[in-house]
Design an enzyme around this catalytic site. Structure first.
Site, PDB file in Angstrom:
ATOM      1  N   CYS A 100      -0.036   2.494  -0.493  1.00  0.00           N
ATOM      2  CA  CYS A 100      -1.294   2.915  -1.094  1.00  0.00           C
ATOM      3  C   CYS A 100      -2.469   2.750  -0.115  1.00  0.00           C
ATOM      4  O   CYS A 100      -2.334   2.150   0.957  1.00  0.00           O
ATOM      5  CB  CYS A 100      -1.562   2.095  -2.345  1.00  0.00           C
ATOM      6  SG  CYS A 100      -2.038   0.402  -1.966  1.00  0.00           S
ATOM      7  N   CYS A 125       5.555  -2.769  -6.070  1.00  0.00           N
ATOM      8  CA  CYS A 125       5.356  -1.315  -6.087  1.00  0.00           C
ATOM      9  C   CYS A 125       6.322  -0.565  -5.191  1.00  0.00           C
ATOM     10  O   CYS A 125       6.371   0.659  -5.234  1.00  0.00           O
ATOM     11  CB  CYS A 125       3.936  -0.986  -5.637  1.00  0.00           C
ATOM     12  SG  CYS A 125       3.632  -1.593  -3.975  1.00  0.00           S
ATOM     13  N   ASP A 171       6.153  -0.364  -1.911  1.00  0.00           N
ATOM     14  CA  ASP A 171       5.539   0.080  -0.665  1.00  0.00           C
ATOM     15  C   ASP A 171       6.068  -0.748   0.514  1.00  0.00           C
ATOM     16  O   ASP A 171       6.471  -1.888   0.341  1.00  0.00           O
ATOM     17  CB  ASP A 171       4.012  -0.034  -0.742  1.00  0.00           C
ATOM     18  CG  ASP A 171       3.427   0.989  -1.712  1.00  0.00           C
ATOM     19  OD1 ASP A 171       4.193   1.849  -2.172  1.00  0.00           O
ATOM     20  OD2 ASP A 171       2.231   0.920  -1.994  1.00  0.00           O
ATOM     21  N   CYS A 220      -1.804  -5.770  -2.749  1.00  0.00           N
ATOM     22  CA  CYS A 220      -1.555  -4.850  -1.631  1.00  0.00           C
ATOM     23  C   CYS A 220      -1.859  -5.533  -0.293  1.00  0.00           C
ATOM     24  O   CYS A 220      -1.211  -5.253   0.715  1.00  0.00           O
ATOM     25  CB  CYS A 220      -2.420  -3.597  -1.763  1.00  0.00           C
ATOM     26  SG  CYS A 220      -2.394  -2.865  -3.402  1.00  0.00           S
TER      27      CYS A 220
END
Ligand code: FES
Length: 146
Positions: A59, A34, A36, A103
């Site tokens: 996130c 992603c 991040d 994540c």
């Protein structure tokens, strides 16, 4: 409810956010899925992690897992921190939705990267357990942020 109360609490009130000046180890990793980014700072005395701070550009699940991970390693030894897994962090948060489990990998990898940096600064060999996949292979999807 998609997210547990603990995830929401750590997302809304993340613990240990910030930077440590003159940190003993700093690690930055990126999530290739992603984009991040998470940066982790450690203060180490002897073999005990006396302070830890993080900054996450990512996130809500990444922020909540970073926050929980810092709480789980603060005051622990390097050896204990080395064994922390993303699954243990997610469990401590009463779980994450399956599609958000990736994540939580950021938190585990950021801690490992910061510990590896500590070893390098000490002029010591980085233990095998702290080597991220990208340091061993040239597979072109480096997630270490270097
Ligand atoms: Fe990127 Fe969660 S969507 S870390």
């Amino acid at each position: 409810m998609l997210y547990s109360d603990k995830v929401m609490d750590h997302f809304e009130h993340p613990r240990n956010v910030g930077e440590i000046e003159h940190a003993d180890g700093v690690g930055q990793v990126g999530n290739p899925k992603c984009g991040d980014i998470m940066k982790m700072y450690l203060k180490i005395d002897g073999d005990v992690i006396t302070d830890v701070k993080f900054k996450t550009f990512g996130c809500g699940s990444a922020i909540a897992t970073s926050s929980m991970a810092t709480e789980m390693i603060k005051g622990k030894t390097i050896a204990e921190a080395m064994t922390l897994t993303n699954a243990a962090v997610a469990e401590a948060l009463d779980g994450l939705p399956a599609y958000k489990m990736h994540c939580s990998v950021l938190a585990e990898e950021a801690i490992k990267a910061a510990l590896a940096d500590y070893y390098r600064r000490q002029g010591r060999e980085v233990p095998e357990a702290l080597r991220l996949p990208c340091e061993d292979e040239e597979h072109g999807c480096c997630s270490c942020g270097h």
